[in-house]
Design a protein around this motif. Structure first.
Motif, PDB file in Angstrom:
ATOM      1  N   CYS A   1       0.836  -1.300   0.081  1.00  0.00           N
ATOM      2  CA  CYS A   1       0.069   0.067   0.158  1.00  0.00           C
ATOM      3  C   CYS A   1       0.886   1.378   0.010  1.00  0.00           C
ATOM      4  CB  CYS A   1      -0.877  -0.129   1.181  1.00  0.00           C
ATOM      5  SG  CYS A   1      -2.392  -1.177   1.280  1.00  0.00           S
TER       6      CYS A   1
ATOM      7  N   PRO B   1      -7.417   2.252   3.154  1.00  0.00           N
ATOM      8  CA  PRO B   1      -8.507   1.866   3.967  1.00  0.00           C
ATOM      9  C   PRO B   1      -8.371   1.022   5.336  1.00  0.00           C
ATOM     10  CG  PRO B   1      -8.365   0.231   2.137  1.00  0.00           C
ATOM     11  CD  PRO B   1      -7.050   1.409   2.070  1.00  0.00           C
TER      12      PRO B   1
ATOM     13  N   SER C   1      -6.973  -3.308   3.989  1.00  0.00           N
ATOM     14  CA  SER C   1      -7.528  -4.459   3.196  1.00  0.00           C
ATOM     15  C   SER C   1      -8.627  -4.129   2.183  1.00  0.00           C
ATOM     16  CB  SER C   1      -8.639  -4.942   4.501  1.00  0.00           C
ATOM     17  OG  SER C   1      -8.127  -5.629   5.549  1.00  0.00           O
ATOM     18  N   ASN C   2      -7.696  -3.885   1.144  1.00  0.00           N
ATOM     19  CA  ASN C   2      -8.145  -4.013  -0.424  1.00  0.00           C
ATOM     20  C   ASN C   2      -7.311  -4.987  -1.067  1.00  0.00           C
ATOM     21  OD1 ASN C   2      -5.689  -2.511  -0.486  1.00  0.00           O
ATOM     22  ND2 ASN C   2      -6.707  -0.628  -1.096  1.00  0.00           N
TER      23      ASN C   2
ATOM     24  N   GLY D   1      -8.470  -8.470   5.060  1.00  0.00           N
ATOM     25  CA  GLY D   1      -7.496  -8.545   4.074  1.00  0.00           C
ATOM     26  C   GLY D   1      -6.441  -9.682   4.355  1.00  0.00           C
TER      27      GLY D   1
ATOM     28  N   LEU E   1     -13.214 -10.121  -1.629  1.00  0.00           N
ATOM     29  CA  LEU E   1     -11.971  -9.618  -1.373  1.00  0.00           C
ATOM     30  C   LEU E   1     -10.893 -10.663  -1.897  1.00  0.00           C
ATOM     31  CD1 LEU E   1     -10.016  -7.323  -0.984  1.00  0.00           C
ATOM     32  CD2 LEU E   1      -9.791  -8.085   1.545  1.00  0.00           C
TER      33      LEU E   1
ATOM     34  N   GLU F   1     -11.121 -10.459  -5.764  1.00  0.00           N
ATOM     35  CA  GLU F   1     -10.440  -9.333  -6.322  1.00  0.00           C
ATOM     36  C   GLU F   1      -9.082  -9.353  -6.425  1.00  0.00           C
ATOM     37  OE1 GLU F   1     -12.115  -6.176  -3.872  1.00  0.00           O
ATOM     38  OE2 GLU F   1     -14.025  -6.102  -4.780  1.00  0.00           O
ATOM     39  N   THR F   2      -8.608 -10.128  -5.122  1.00  0.00           N
ATOM     40  CA  THR F   2      -7.192 -10.068  -4.997  1.00  0.00           C
ATOM     41  C   THR F   2      -6.569 -11.320  -6.002  1.00  0.00           C
ATOM     42  OG1 THR F   2      -7.145  -9.682  -2.544  1.00  0.00           O
ATOM     43  CG2 THR F   2      -5.223 -10.743  -3.452  1.00  0.00           C
TER      44      THR F   2
END
Length: 333
Positions: free
Chosen positions: A57, A156, A160-161, A197, A234, A237-238
């Motif tokens: 991040c 965030p 956790s994205n 995450g 998530l 998405e990951t």
């Protein structure tokens, strides 16, 4: 899995240890063999799992030429502490939005992480009521800082994205390398499941490598079905971000919500017992919000025979022990 395609700050120089917990295993009947992955010993101010996520991040923020980090969390947030710590190391300003999830829980003179926010030189703290729109609050802060000529970057809650969860997909790869080197067969991994995450990243990594090792999340706030959907979303998405070809099965995301108690960050008797058990058998310090409630779930499931005799279970210790000092009354009753 190829992580070289993403900006990354190498805060972690060596893998965190995987250690047996024989005394705790024996205290719980000796039928299950417990091990711990010591992510509490990750670098950063007092350590903890968010360092893995922040490698990605903060690197993304720096690639975008940010000079200011904005993030959010609860009033004793380990994530906020570590985000602030790494921002300090990188020479970035850091502003925190704290959510008072338990009314009256924020105190300017509190110990634990709240004290460390001040010690580390946080640029500003804004406290908002529980249930607030945290992204909206961060975006409002970012707009104000932009008007002042700053270049803010929002991380965030919990980092956790899909960017942050890369850190725990990488942790899964690190873990498997260690297990192979140790020739240690792990049958089950237990992780905290909060902002999602850590849980999602571990599921993606273990699935992508086709390890066959199930990952169970112990909820720290939400109901089972709600949390599982958040983690699963998530995870997908990951996986997409990493280019993982293998589909993430819905049944690979499993959560247990029996150990949350009255709510997020509110102490429970089982958490207190688990924290004391880890301290008094293995000299390992847990935190009262995440690893403590996760350990309570692990202890309960071992006692109730959910793991077959001889099972090797790995507990992912996500750190957070500074928060203990804000909960001393719960342990001195």
């Amino acid at each position: 899995m190829n992580f070289t395609r993403f900006p990354r700050r190498k805060y972690i120089q060596t893998p965190t240890a995987i250690e047996p917990m024989p005394a705790l295993s024996q205290a719980l009947g000796g039928k299950v063999n417990l091990f711990v992955k010591r992510d509490d010993q990750l670098p950063g101010a007092a350590g903890g799992n968010k360092t893995r996520k922040l490698e990605f991040c903060i690197a993304d923020a720096m690639e975008k030429k940010a000079d200011t980090i904005i993030t959010c969390g609860a009033v004793q947030s380990n994530h906020c502490r570590l985000t602030l710590a790494w921002a300090v190391k990188e020479g970035l300003d850091c502003h925190l939005i704290l959510e008072e999830r338990v009314k009256g829980s924020y105190k300017t003179d509190a110990s634990g992480n709240n004290f460390l926010f001040q010690l580390l030189g946080v640029k500003s703290i804004e406290v908002v009521p529980g249930g607030s729109d945290m992204m909206g609050a961060m975006e409002k802060k970012a707009a104000g800082l932009s008007e002042e000529g700053k270049t803010p970057y929002i991380i965030p809650g919990g980092a956790s994205n899909a960017i942050g969860a890369l850190g725990y997909a990488a942790c899964a790869a690190e873990t498997m390398t260690q297990l192979n080197d140790l020739h240690l067969n792990i049958d089950h991994i237990v992780v905290p499941s909060g902002s999602a995450g850590t849980h999602a990243g571990m599921v993606v990594g273990m699935t992508a490598m086709e390890t066959g090792i199930p990952v169970s999340g112990m909820n720290v706030s939400r109901e089972k079905m709600v949390q599982e959907e958040i983690v699963y979303k998530l995870a997908k998405e990951t996986a997409a971000k990493l280019g993982v070809k293998k589909e993430i099965p819905r049944d690979s995301v499993v959560c247990f919500d029996q150990y949350v108690g009255p709510g997020y960050s509110i102490p429970t008797d089982s958490m207190v017992e688990a924290v004391k058990l880890f301290a008094q058998t293995e000299a390992i310090l847990l935190d009262p919000v995440y690893s403590g409630k996760t350990a309570a779930g692990l202890v309960d499931r071992v006692r109730k025979g959910h793991f077959a005799p001889g099972t090797n279970v790995l507990f992912l210790h996500t750190g957070g022990s500074p928060a203990l000092y804000a909960y001393m009354d719960s342990f001195r009753k």
